[in-house]
Design an enzyme around this catalytic site. Structure first.
Site, PDB file in Angstrom:
ATOM      1  N   GLU A   1       2.253  17.768   4.725  1.00 31.13           N
ATOM      2  CA  GLU A   1       2.655  19.460   5.015  1.00 31.13           C
ATOM      3  C   GLU A   1       1.493  18.881   6.126  1.00 31.13           C
ATOM      4  OE1 GLU A   1       2.472  19.717   0.359  1.00 31.13           O
ATOM      5  OE2 GLU A   1       4.145  21.441   1.134  1.00 31.13           O
TER       6      GLU A   1
ATOM      7  N   GLU B   1       6.948  15.058  -3.676  1.00 27.92           N
ATOM      8  CA  GLU B   1       5.974  15.213  -4.676  1.00 27.92           C
ATOM      9  C   GLU B   1       7.303  15.955  -6.180  1.00 27.92           C
ATOM     10  OE1 GLU B   1       6.128  16.055  -1.748  1.00 27.92           O
ATOM     11  OE2 GLU B   1       3.862  17.231  -0.980  1.00 27.92           O
TER      12      GLU B   1
HETATM   13  C1  LIG Z   1      -1.835  21.159  -3.305  1.00 25.52           C
HETATM   14  C2  LIG Z   1      -1.027  19.562  -3.400  1.00 25.52           C
HETATM   15  C3  LIG Z   1      -1.198  19.183  -2.103  1.00 25.52           C
HETATM   16  C4  LIG Z   1      -0.215  18.012  -2.115  1.00 25.52           C
HETATM   17  C5  LIG Z   1       0.741  17.034  -2.478  1.00 25.52           C
HETATM   18  C6  LIG Z   1       1.034  15.594  -2.168  1.00 25.52           C
HETATM   19  O1  LIG Z   1       0.173  15.223  -2.039  1.00 25.52           O
HETATM   20  S1  LIG Z   1       1.323  15.028  -3.795  1.00 25.52           S
HETATM   21  C7  LIG Z   1       1.195  13.480  -3.490  1.00 25.52           C
HETATM   22  C8  LIG Z   1       1.963  13.141  -2.369  1.00 25.52           C
HETATM   23  N1  LIG Z   1       2.218  11.779  -2.532  1.00 25.52           N
HETATM   24  C9  LIG Z   1       2.488  10.802  -2.860  1.00 25.52           C
HETATM   25  O2  LIG Z   1       3.587  10.578  -3.789  1.00 25.52           O
HETATM   26  C10 LIG Z   1       2.292   9.681  -2.423  1.00 25.52           C
HETATM   27  C11 LIG Z   1       2.230   8.424  -3.438  1.00 25.52           C
HETATM   28  N2  LIG Z   1       2.164   6.657  -3.197  1.00 25.52           N
HETATM   29  C12 LIG Z   1       3.232   5.815  -3.018  1.00 25.52           C
HETATM   30  O3  LIG Z   1       4.014   6.187  -2.624  1.00 25.52           O
HETATM   31  C13 LIG Z   1       2.366   4.574  -2.581  1.00 25.52           C
HETATM   32  O4  LIG Z   1       1.367   4.482  -2.981  1.00 25.52           O
HETATM   33  C14 LIG Z   1       2.238   4.127  -1.044  1.00 25.52           C
HETATM   34  C15 LIG Z   1       1.041   5.874  -0.240  1.00 25.52           C
HETATM   35  C16 LIG Z   1       3.387   4.702  -0.102  1.00 25.52           C
HETATM   36  C17 LIG Z   1       1.635   3.358  -0.791  1.00 25.52           C
HETATM   37  O5  LIG Z   1       2.695   2.176  -1.091  1.00 25.52           O
HETATM   38  P1  LIG Z   1       1.794   0.787  -1.407  1.00 25.52           P
HETATM   39  O6  LIG Z   1       2.123  -0.378  -2.195  1.00 25.52           O
HETATM   40  O7  LIG Z   1       1.100  -0.314   0.050  1.00 25.52           O
HETATM   41  O8  LIG Z   1       0.663   0.540  -2.530  1.00 25.52           O
HETATM   42  P2  LIG Z   1       0.508   1.693  -3.793  1.00 25.52           P
HETATM   43  O9  LIG Z   1       1.632   1.895  -4.115  1.00 25.52           O
HETATM   44  O10 LIG Z   1       0.088  -0.222  -4.608  1.00 25.52           O
HETATM   45  O11 LIG Z   1      -0.936   2.151  -4.052  1.00 25.52           O
HETATM   46  C18 LIG Z   1      -2.177   1.774  -3.520  1.00 25.52           C
HETATM   47  C19 LIG Z   1      -3.245   2.335  -4.374  1.00 25.52           C
HETATM   48  O12 LIG Z   1      -3.184   3.929  -4.216  1.00 25.52           O
HETATM   49  C20 LIG Z   1      -2.885   4.609  -5.144  1.00 25.52           C
HETATM   50  N3  LIG Z   1      -2.919   5.859  -4.817  1.00 25.52           N
HETATM   51  C21 LIG Z   1      -1.455   5.962  -3.751  1.00 25.52           C
HETATM   52  N4  LIG Z   1      -1.361   7.314  -3.838  1.00 25.52           N
HETATM   53  C22 LIG Z   1      -2.122   7.891  -4.526  1.00 25.52           C
HETATM   54  C23 LIG Z   1      -2.014   8.825  -4.601  1.00 25.52           C
HETATM   55  N5  LIG Z   1      -1.347   9.992  -3.544  1.00 25.52           N
HETATM   56  N6  LIG Z   1      -3.209   9.515  -5.822  1.00 25.52           N
HETATM   57  C24 LIG Z   1      -3.846   8.631  -6.002  1.00 25.52           C
HETATM   58  N7  LIG Z   1      -3.502   7.003  -6.359  1.00 25.52           N
HETATM   59  C25 LIG Z   1      -2.539   6.835  -4.602  1.00 25.52           C
HETATM   60  C26 LIG Z   1      -2.319   3.573  -6.232  1.00 25.52           C
HETATM   61  O13 LIG Z   1      -1.946   4.244  -7.532  1.00 25.52           O
HETATM   62  C27 LIG Z   1      -2.451   2.386  -5.627  1.00 25.52           C
HETATM   63  O14 LIG Z   1      -3.983   2.154  -6.964  1.00 25.52           O
HETATM   64  P3  LIG Z   1      -4.310   1.067  -7.680  1.00 25.52           P
HETATM   65  O15 LIG Z   1      -5.691   1.495  -8.321  1.00 25.52           O
HETATM   66  O16 LIG Z   1      -4.580  -0.094  -6.778  1.00 25.52           O
HETATM   67  O17 LIG Z   1      -3.118   0.703  -8.845  1.00 25.52           O
END
Ligand SMILES: CC/C=C\CC(=O)SCCNC(=O)CCNC(=O)[C@H](O)C(C)(C)COP(=O)(O)OP(=O)(O)OC[C@H]1O[C@@H](n2cnc3c(N)ncnc32)[C@H](O)[C@@H]1OP(=O)(O)O
Length: 667
Positions: free
Chosen positions: A51, A71
């Protein structure tokens, strides 16, 4: 603006009140600025990150970057202008598809859709600076996406209606995609200033909903499941997996074929073994067909050169790992493992795909019990994402690490579980299935029970699922465990076995040769053997009526609420026992197994999360009520862990572990 990588908002923060300045005015101010702002995107731009990119005047993207508005998968919608800007930029149909599915797209697709201005293989930031310098002299008005008119198809209402129907069919009862559609409608019918308000109102209906809580829990539970840990201290981040280059599969039935495909498509050489020439040839042709179709769908070439088919176990002497997928018969499996011990080199890992037999008993007949582990795939193995890695008491940490890492390489969600009959998934299935058949005895029909479960959100009700899986498998298991057949004590009352209530209706269905979809008849009738269109069968209705009158059962009206409570609370109750027994390390592991292996709706979070969402006190009270009504059903007796958690004030799922840690682990 350099965006190395942004996964959007921190999802953990959604559990509490949002802090920091409101995002929308900040983003609007960037877009309205007089200086050109160019987004340089590397890595990912997801959710709020995407966004932010949308308010920039230009977007330059590295060719490996991925973008999206996920989302909806978290039970919310893109509420920082995403639902208002994306339709203005790429039109309603494409924006609807991306926003309602939450799909991540590649840089190339983003370029094709008109989301980004340039894709580069070089440093996106350097290119963005050049871009900004060239843009200085150009007017910005046409680059402010919120000012654009949304390109609208003439048949907008029909399109929105069609997408609504599609979403309702695919994700029954899920709120977020429907709210996304309404927000996109606002982008088509209102100016930005009003549309953004509508977006915010719709977000407010979702943000604190139970579905959003559940979907966000699923996101983290899935990631937690990979982090296995053993009482010895060995765990996911201190145990090195072996590299697997070659594998062998024994048995080319449905499971074996799916496992071969899963291995070959990630580049592992596979030797497939069958016991008879005809079975080998049939299996070979099916595997080749499956791999070719899979490769065509993914736009790659089929890795047929990695395959070898043989009738001889001697050919396995050099492979790194073997997965046995023969018939579910302990004596047969033991013979296979004894033979493997002789032919395979001493370092070869020996895995079994058993769905519930004792992995340690198999380890015991080998010369290397520490290298034996269960790899329980779900059918069809090349499609289903779940893998239960069954840790026997003698499986080494290296063996477990290797099985978990191989699962990940195959694209599976792998969960480490302990060794007990049925492991986690199938052990929990038993009380769930039992409740469904007891409800049949008491007056319900298969279609009523299935409808209640499907309305709850299950991909398939219990009877349709059983018809798909095949009813003969359970029938054989019941015969082998002495529940039916000559070993049953004739003094046993007909609806009791081994001291508890037993429902013989599934056996009566099988006695009629009704084994489910494959025979064209089961709990339902189908157009033909192998048909998938389930229709209620009057013969089953007759069978139920005759059965009830034979045993003097007065059928009663059963509510959907009772169906859900008895099936799902019995399921969760067994989950609590599994935690007590140390067969699963965490409730998250159980939930992930049910989400990925048994069609539990993601917006319900899995059986354990669902129980916590309903309220543990209420679950306890309902189980006590049902157990009182059915004292001969031990599965309805509340588990000690459930009682303990209620006594401790019903802590959230993430804290249950603190109350289990003193108990014994079988992992
Ligand atoms: C007002 C609101 C404004 C905006 C709304 C939003 O932005 S909502 C959030 C939208 N974003 C997502 O849904 C992204 C979610 N993440 C992913 O799809 C994947 O994690 C990603 C970024 C593609 C990376 O994938 P990969 O396989 O490389 O790693 P993994 O998934 O194992 O993630 C690594 C660790 O990061 C943590 N994490 C990832 N994204 C988020 C996040 N958005 N918030 C918090 N934490 C996040 C994930 O849990 C892993 O943590 P760990 O402690 O190792 O388990």
């Amino acid at each position: 603006m350099r965006m190395c990588s942004s996964a959007g908002a921190d999802i953990r923060e959604f559990a509490g009140p949002l802090r920091g300045p409101p995002l929308v005015p900040l983003l609007d101010a960037i877009e309205a600025g007089e200086k050109p702002v160019v987004a340089a995107i590397e890595g990912v731009a997801l959710g709020g990150g995407f966004e932010l990119a949308l308010v920039c005047h230009y977007r330059i993207v590295h060719f490996k970057a991925r973008l999206g508005l996920p989302e909806v998968t978290l039970g919310i919608l893109p509420a920082a202008g995403g639902t208002q800007r994306l339709p203005r930029l790429i039109g309603i149909p494409a924006a609807l598809e991306l926003i309602t599915t939450g799909r991540h797209i590649s840089a190339q697709e983003a370029l094709k859709l008109g989301i980004v201005d340039q894709v580069t293989e070089q440093n996106a930031c350097e290119l963005a600076v050049e871009f900004a310098l060239r843009a200085v002299a150009k007017p910005l008005s046409s680059r402010r996406v919120s000012m654009l008119t949304t390109p609208c198809p003439p048949d907008l209402d029909a399109l929105l209606e069609a997408v609504t129907m599609q979403v309702k069919r695919k994700a029954r009862g899920v709120m977020a995609p429907l709210a996304c559609i309404q927000a996109v409608r606002a982008a088509a019918t209102m100016p930005y200033s009003k549309g953004i308000k509508r977006e915010s109102e719709l977000m407010a209906t979702l943000f604190n909903s139970g579905q959003a809580r559940a979907l966000q829990y699923c996101f983290f539970a899935q990631r937690t499941a990979g982090k296995w840990t053993l009482p010895s201290g060995a765990q996911w981040n201190n145990s090195k997996p072996r590299e697997i280059r070659s594998a062998a599969i024994i048995g080319l039935g449905t499971m074996g074929r799916g496992i071969v495909v899963s291995l070959a498509r990630v580049g592992i050489s596979v030797i497939a073994v069958e016991s008879e020439k005809k079975l080998l040839e049939t299996g070979k042709q099916m595997v080749i067909g499956m791999l070719e179709r899979d490769a065509k769908r993914r736009g790659v070439s089929a890795s047929l050169n990695l395959l070898k088919f043989t009738l001889s176990l001697q050919d396995l002497k050099d492979v790194d790992l073997v997965i046995e997928a023969v018939f579910e018969d302990m004596a047969l499996k033991k013979r296979v493992f004894q033979e493997l011990s002789k032919v395979c080199r001493p370092a070869t890992l020996l895995c079994t795909n058993t769905s519930g037999l004792d992995v340690d008993a198999l380890a015991g007949v080998t010369d290397r019990p520490h290298l034996v582990v269960g790899m329980h795939f779900f059918s069809p193995a090349h499609v289903m994402k779940l893998l239960e890695v069954v840790c026997g008491p003698r499986s080494s940490s290296e063996t477990i690490a290797t099985a978990m890492s191989l699962g990940k390489r195959m694209g599976k969600v792998s969960v480490a579980v302990g060794n007990c009959p049925g492991f986690v998934g199938n052990r929990m299935l038993k009380p769930y299935l039992d409740q469904a058949t007891f409800l049949l005895e008491e007056g319900a029909t298969p279609e009523q029970i299935d409808k209640a479960l499907e309305d709850f959100g299950f991909a398939m009700g219990v009877f349709r699922m059983s018809d798909l899986a095949g009813l003969d498998v359970g029938w054989r298991v019941r015969k082998e465990s002495g529940l039916i057949g000559p070993d049953v004590d004739p003094k046993n009352p007909p609806r009791r076995r081994q001291g508890r209530r037993y429902c013989p209706i599934p056996d009566m269905v099988c006695e009629q040769g009704r084994f489910g979809q494959k025979t064209g008849r089961g709990w339902y009738m189908y157009d033909k053997p192998g048909g998938t269109n389930a229709k209620p069968d009057p013969l089953i209705q007759n069978l139920l009526e005759m059965y009830r009158s034979r045993y003097g059962i007065q059928p009663r009206n059963i509510s959907d609420q009772e169906i859900i409570e008895r099936c799902l609370f019995a399921l969760a109750n067994e989950g609590f026992r599994i935690l007590e027994d140390g067969i699963a390390a965490r409730p998250e592991d159980i939930d992930v197994i049910y989400l990925f292996g048994y069609g539990f709706p993601r917006h319900g979070g899995g059986p354990m999360f669902y129980a916590s969402m309903v309220g543990l006190e209420r679950v306890l009270e309902r189980l006590e009520h049902y157990h009182q009504a059915h004292p001969d059903v031990p599965h309805l007796e509340p588990s000690p862990l459930l009682k303990k958690l209620v006594a401790c004030g019903s802590p959230p799922v993430q804290k249950w572990r603190e109350h289990i840690k003193t108990m014994h682990s079988h992992l």
